[in-house]
Design an enzyme around this catalytic site. Structure first.
Site, PDB file in Angstrom:
ATOM      1  CE  LYS A 178      -1.603   2.969   2.049  1.00  0.00           C
ATOM      2  NZ  LYS A 178      -1.458   4.465   1.771  1.00  0.00           N
ATOM      3  CB  ALA A 180       3.214   7.275   0.564  1.00  0.00           C
ATOM      4  N   GLY A 228       6.146   5.380   8.844  1.00  0.00           N
ATOM      5  CA  GLY A 228       5.416   6.637   8.751  1.00  0.00           C
ATOM      6  C   GLY A 228       5.474   7.400  10.059  1.00  0.00           C
ATOM      7  CD  GLU A 250      11.406   4.188  10.573  1.00  0.00           C
ATOM      8  OE1 GLU A 250      11.100   5.118  11.359  1.00  0.00           O
ATOM      9  OE2 GLU A 250      11.740   4.363   9.401  1.00  0.00           O
ATOM     10  CB  CYS A 284      12.748   8.071   9.504  1.00  0.00           C
ATOM     11  SG  CYS A 284      11.266   7.774   8.525  1.00  0.00           S
ATOM     12  CD  GLU A 382       9.381  12.585  12.504  1.00  0.00           C
ATOM     13  OE1 GLU A 382      10.239  11.901  11.924  1.00  0.00           O
ATOM     14  OE2 GLU A 382       8.206  12.192  12.690  1.00  0.00           O
TER      15      GLU A 382
END
Length: 503
Positions: A178, A180, A228, A250, A284, A382
């Site tokens: 799936k 993004a 994500g 993650e 990330c 973040e």
């Protein structure tokens, strides 16, 4: 590679593209705001059909011997290396703004994961344990889970997909990807490298959170891989837990970088620029929080700013290191965090604004803030944009303490020429990965993942393979005989009290 038609919404299943009938969504270039192409939400009927197809193919795939599966994965790697990936990389740049050299580098570097897991799965069939009983052969074997679901991010849509898909296929599973929404088209283009796999074994289904939830909750899927945001990661983890399905999550981070009094400042400044601003900070493991020891603070900032001035801003298909962030919403968050920091006393050393050279698109200048303090939002959240928030600290110990003062724990970086500081950092930093003098590096043979709210489970390495397998304990007595502990028990085994036996 055959050109995929960007204007015709489709999904990938059965080793081919199929026209999609779901709701249409325009894909917009974040640099130019021009239309790139169209995608469509995968419908419930399409999902059901694909689940059935992948389930059937997986049962046959699981029966193959490890050598045959390894050969198939090496064939995928060969195809990646032999394929002209320029169309895929160009589309990725147009979809989410990544500079073209980084896009082409991403797709070109995917073959290694397939080669690593091909050999890992072939070599690792189980474990023979020391026996607990004479005459008994006792061992563990590992078997596939069934069909795995891979919910992918926009920043490294191809590479991170390959990390988990390679491990899952090597383990004997079927895979449903799936992608993004922001990088669906480039992911669909890349799917052609799987054309040599058994028909139906792998699929790519476009769509948003509703498609992801349908796949997680389906009784025909058996494991989840997600990369994500923390909020989305929590939702995926909770949904998977509700179905009692294993999940590797993650969920990003706010990585610290420590510049010690023993840092090689020229190297540290160059490394800091890459760690903070690579892909406009949308990594990330980007370094977001900088803790610079007072003794070298001013000298480091001077070099850090000078290195940042060398960066070019522009369209990902131009000669530029800094492209746009992925969306208007993403840029608005960056602006909010910078403005909050400045209002609370931070100083902008460079950047801090929308570049005048790029009035169209979601651009933001690479930014260095000094005078940052722990209570600022940019030190707690973040950012996921091209901003380095710098905090001056007294010494190495204070730097480690403040670096650990976070709900995140994905990675952490240190620049130092002191072996003592390097080893102390590796031991004391609360993160799943620690880099000394060389940030952002990964290795197929080492586990990738975070602590705290940065994730659950690991990708890559033996641990990444085990994510997509279940173990089975097997006990075989090759010389059957009645065991002394079997029923019925001898009379003298029973409890005696007051001259009477009690059973």
């Amino acid at each position: 590679m055959t050109e995929f038609d960007l204007s015709k919404p489709a999904y990938f299943a059965g080793a081919t593209y199929k026209a999609s009938t779901g709701k249409r969504v325009e894909v917009i270039d974040p640099a130019t705001l021009h239309k790139v192409g169209m995608l469509a939400e995968t419908t419930d009927a399409e999902i059901a059909s694909v689940l059935e197809m992948v389930g059937v193919a997986q049962k046959a795939w699981a029966k193959l011997d490890a050598k045959s599966r390894a050969t198939a994965l090496h064939r995928i790697a060969n195809r990646i290396e032999a394929t002209d990936m320029r169309f895929c990389a160009e589309t990725m740049s147009r979809e989410m703004g990544k500079p073209y050299p980084e896009a082409i580098g991403e797709v070109a570097n995917c073959a290694g994961a397939f080669r690593y897991f091909a050999e890992m799965a072939r070599d690792d069939g189980g474990k023979v344990a020391g026996t607990t009983q004479a005459g008994s052969f006792q061992y563990a074997r590992y078997e596939p889970l069934g069909v795995s679901v891979h919910i992918m991010p926009f920043n490294f849509p191809i590479l991170l997909m390959c990390w988990t898909v390679a491990a899952s296929l090597a383990s004997g599973n079927g895979c449903i990807i799936k992608p993004a929404l922001a990088t669906t088209l480039s992911t669909l283009i890349f799917m052609e490298v799987f054309a040599d796999l058994p028909e139906g074994l792998i699929a790519c289904l476009p769509g948003g959170a509703n498609v992801a939830q349908s796949l997680i909750h389906s009784p025909k899927t058996h494991a989840i891989a997600f990369t994500g945001s923390v909020s989305a990661g929590k939702a995926v983890a909770m949904a998977a837990a509700g179905e009692m399905k294993p999940a590797v999550i993650e969920a990003g981070g706010s990585d610290p970088m420590i510049i010690t009094a023993n840092a090689p400042l020229d190297i540290a400044a160059a490394g800091a620029v890459t760690a903070a601003f690579h892909m406009s900070g949308q990594v990330c493991t980007s370094a977001e929080r900088f803790f610079v020891v007072d003794a070298v603070h001013d000298a480091f900032i001077e070099k850090f700013v000078a290195e940042t001035k060398r960066l070019r801003i522009g369209n990902g298909l131009s000669k530029a290191e800094i492209g746009p962030v992925v969306s208007e919403t993403a840029r608005a968050k960056v602006i909010r965090l910078v403005e909050d920091a400045v209002a609370k006393g931070a100083r902008i050393e460079i950047g801090g604004r929308i570049p005048s050279s790029e009035p169209v698109g979601w651009f933001y200048e690479p930014t260095i803030l000094t005078g940052c303090t722990p209570e600022m939002a940019i030190m707690r959240e973040e950012c996921f944009g091209p901003v380095a928030a710098v905090c001056r600290v007294a010494d190495f110990d204070q730097a480690v303490t403040l670096a650990n003062d976070s709900e995140f724990g994905l990675g952490a970086s240190v620049f130092t020429t002191s072996l003592e500081e390097a080893l102390e950092a590796a031991e004391r930093l609360e993160a799943g990965m620690v880099w000394v003098n060389n940030p952002l590096i990964d290795n197929d043979a080492l586990p990738f993942g975070g602590w705290k709210k940065s994730g659950i489970g690991r990708e890559l390495s033996r641990l990444g393979l085990d994510t997509f397998r279940r173990s089975k304990m097997v006990i075989i007595d090759h010389k059957p005989e009645r065991q002394g502990w079997w029923y019925p028990y001898p009379d003298d085994w029973f409890y005696e009290a007051g001259g009477r036996k009690h059973v």
